[in-house]
Scaffold this motif. Structure first.
Motif, PDB file in Angstrom:
ATOM      1  N   GLY A 151       2.582  -5.657  -1.022  1.00 21.29           N
ATOM      2  CA  GLY A 151       1.296  -6.302  -1.249  1.00 21.29           C
ATOM      3  C   GLY A 151       0.566  -5.705  -2.418  1.00 21.29           C
ATOM      4  O   GLY A 151       0.758  -4.534  -2.762  1.00 21.29           O
ATOM      5  N   THR A 152      -0.249  -6.538  -3.053  1.00 23.58           N
ATOM      6  CA  THR A 152      -1.117  -6.099  -4.142  1.00 23.58           C
ATOM      7  C   THR A 152      -2.467  -6.758  -3.932  1.00 23.58           C
ATOM      8  O   THR A 152      -2.527  -7.963  -3.682  1.00 23.58           O
ATOM      9  CB  THR A 152      -0.554  -6.531  -5.514  1.00 23.58           C
ATOM     10  N   PHE A 153      -3.513  -5.978  -3.996  1.00 27.30           N
ATOM     11  CA  PHE A 153      -4.831  -6.497  -3.653  1.00 27.30           C
ATOM     12  C   PHE A 153      -5.852  -6.099  -4.708  1.00 27.30           C
ATOM     13  O   PHE A 153      -5.888  -4.943  -5.138  1.00 27.30           O
ATOM     14  CB  PHE A 153      -5.306  -5.928  -2.319  1.00 27.30           C
ATOM     15  N   GLY A 161      -1.281 -10.810   2.182  1.00 31.57           N
ATOM     16  CA  GLY A 161      -2.549 -11.263   1.650  1.00 31.57           C
ATOM     17  C   GLY A 161      -2.662 -11.041   0.165  1.00 31.57           C
ATOM     18  O   GLY A 161      -3.671 -11.325  -0.443  1.00 31.57           O
ATOM     19  N   GLY A 162      -1.652 -10.511  -0.432  1.00 32.47           N
ATOM     20  CA  GLY A 162      -1.697 -10.168  -1.847  1.00 32.47           C
ATOM     21  C   GLY A 162      -0.840 -11.114  -2.657  1.00 32.47           C
ATOM     22  O   GLY A 162      -0.441 -12.183  -2.184  1.00 32.47           O
ATOM     23  N   ASP A 163      -0.527 -10.712  -3.869  1.00 33.18           N
ATOM     24  CA  ASP A 163       0.175 -11.630  -4.758  1.00 33.18           C
ATOM     25  C   ASP A 163       1.672 -11.328  -4.855  1.00 33.18           C
ATOM     26  O   ASP A 163       2.351 -11.835  -5.715  1.00 33.18           O
ATOM     27  CB  ASP A 163      -0.465 -11.621  -6.143  1.00 33.18           C
ATOM     28  N   ASP A 164       2.157 -10.447  -3.984  1.00 35.79           N
ATOM     29  CA  ASP A 164       3.583 -10.142  -4.012  1.00 35.79           C
ATOM     30  C   ASP A 164       4.302 -10.908  -2.906  1.00 35.79           C
ATOM     31  O   ASP A 164       3.775 -11.088  -1.833  1.00 35.79           O
ATOM     32  CB  ASP A 164       3.835  -8.664  -3.728  1.00 35.79           C
ATOM     33  N   GLN A 165       5.471 -11.309  -3.128  1.00 33.56           N
ATOM     34  CA  GLN A 165       6.417 -11.670  -2.071  1.00 33.56           C
ATOM     35  C   GLN A 165       7.794 -11.742  -2.637  1.00 33.56           C
ATOM     36  O   GLN A 165       7.965 -11.998  -3.789  1.00 33.56           O
ATOM     37  CB  GLN A 165       6.073 -13.001  -1.396  1.00 33.56           C
ATOM     38  N   VAL A 194      -5.032  -2.261  -5.315  1.00 36.47           N
ATOM     39  CA  VAL A 194      -4.266  -1.534  -4.308  1.00 36.47           C
ATOM     40  C   VAL A 194      -2.845  -2.086  -4.292  1.00 36.47           C
ATOM     41  O   VAL A 194      -2.650  -3.301  -4.219  1.00 36.47           O
ATOM     42  CB  VAL A 194      -4.884  -1.691  -2.904  1.00 36.47           C
ATOM     43  N   VAL A 195      -1.880  -1.195  -4.360  1.00 36.83           N
ATOM     44  CA  VAL A 195      -0.474  -1.555  -4.190  1.00 36.83           C
ATOM     45  C   VAL A 195      -0.012  -0.941  -2.879  1.00 36.83           C
ATOM     46  O   VAL A 195      -0.216   0.250  -2.639  1.00 36.83           O
ATOM     47  CB  VAL A 195       0.378  -1.029  -5.360  1.00 36.83           C
ATOM     48  N   VAL A 196       0.576  -1.778  -2.013  1.00 36.62           N
ATOM     49  CA  VAL A 196       1.027  -1.314  -0.699  1.00 36.62           C
ATOM     50  C   VAL A 196       2.540  -1.211  -0.690  1.00 36.62           C
ATOM     51  O   VAL A 196       3.241  -2.161  -1.041  1.00 36.62           O
ATOM     52  CB  VAL A 196       0.578  -2.276   0.421  1.00 36.62           C
ATOM     53  N   LEU A 197       3.027  -0.047  -0.275  1.00 35.21           N
ATOM     54  CA  LEU A 197       4.455   0.149  -0.028  1.00 35.21           C
ATOM     55  C   LEU A 197       4.698   0.178   1.474  1.00 35.21           C
ATOM     56  O   LEU A 197       3.903   0.737   2.219  1.00 35.21           O
ATOM     57  CB  LEU A 197       4.946   1.477  -0.613  1.00 35.21           C
TER      58      LEU A 197
END
Ligand code: ADP
Ligand code: MG
Length: 245
Positions: free
Chosen positions: A204-206, A241-245, A194-197
């Motif tokens: 976020g990426t989950f 909570g994902g691997d993006d920042q 899941v990629v969140v915009l």
């Protein structure tokens, strides 16, 4: 700022369904920016999708999902199969056929297939016409990426099931699939990642196997994860909570 995309298209390796992405993505875009007048629809968005993977693209209304998928579809049309299934379009599986008919018009003409209309329902066609369409479809199946914008939004339960099954089939055939959905139940049923915009940025990426709907909602809304799930200890890393920042 000028609109920009830096596309990479490639990646022939197909991981087993459900396996984490590895190797080169089938499609990668870096630093996508898109403005409509004063509205920044996308800000410095990276996006990638791997062969044999379904990516769910989620976010609130206006987050930039449709703009991103249009940017993807504009990159290289000969590898992208655009299935924009708008809310006004109801029956998605026949629509996929219809879309193939549209894309296949040139192929059908070379096969000298006469159809009552390019929007004829396959079920209304003769056996021969159907056969020809099947051939045209195999010719057209060079598509490696399928983009679906809210494919289940207007559908009932049974039709939604059909669409989710179609998405799984596409993935299992090794295609890279991007699906926009506001329905987290559908997302959890069918996507791998899941990629969140949020407000035009990727926040976020989950991995679907290790996340929860609450985490994704927190990323969508920008809420602190700890506020949504007070009973669950968090590591204080905030909403994504994902691997993006
Ligand atoms: N053609 C357009 N003209 C002006 N603004 C647009 C256009 N398309 C999208 N926008 C704006 O860009 C932002 C992102 O829109 P969109 O990509 O449609 O979001 P989503 O699909 O996530 O709901 C919104 O603020 C929207 O109003
Ligand atoms: Mg949209």
């Amino acid at each position: 700022m000028a609109d920009s995309t830096t596309p990479f298209v490639g990646g022939e390796s197909t991981p087993e369904p459900g396996q984490p992405p590895q190797g080169e993505p089938r499609l990668r875009l870096r630093g996508i920016n898109k403005s409509f007048g004063a509205v920044r629809a996308l800000t410095d968005v990276d996006f990638e999708v791997y062969a044999g993977e379904v990516v769910g693209l989620v976010g609130d209304n206006g987050a930039g999902k449709s703009t991103l998928i249009k940017a993807i579809s504009g990159v290289n049309l000969d590898v992208v199969s655009n299935l924009f299934l708008g809310h006004e379009l109801v029956n998605v599986v026949p629509l996929a056929e219809v879309e193939m008919e549209k894309r296949g018009l040139g192929v059908l003409q070379t096969l000298d297939v006469k159809l009552p209309s390019i929007r004829s329902k396959v079920a209304q066609l003769s056996g021969g016409q159907r056969q020809s369409i099947a051939v045209a479809k195999t010719i057209l199946r060079h598509a490696k990426i399928v983009l679906l914008d809210e494919p289940t939004a207007a559908l009932g339960v049974a039709q939604t099931r059909q669409v989710l099954q179609l998405i799984r089939r596409l993935r299992d055939q090794g295609l890279a699939v991007v699906v926009i959905s506001h329905n987290l139940a559908d997302v959890f049923e069918v996507v791998d990642r899941v990629v969140v915009l949020r407000l035009g940025r990727r926040v976020g990426t989950f991995d679907i196997k290790t996340t929860t709907p609450e985490r994704i909602v927190a990323a969508i809304t920008g809420a602190e994860f700890g506020e949504l799930l007070k009973t669950t200890p968090t590591n204080g890393n905030g909403a994504s909570g994902g691997d993006d920042q």
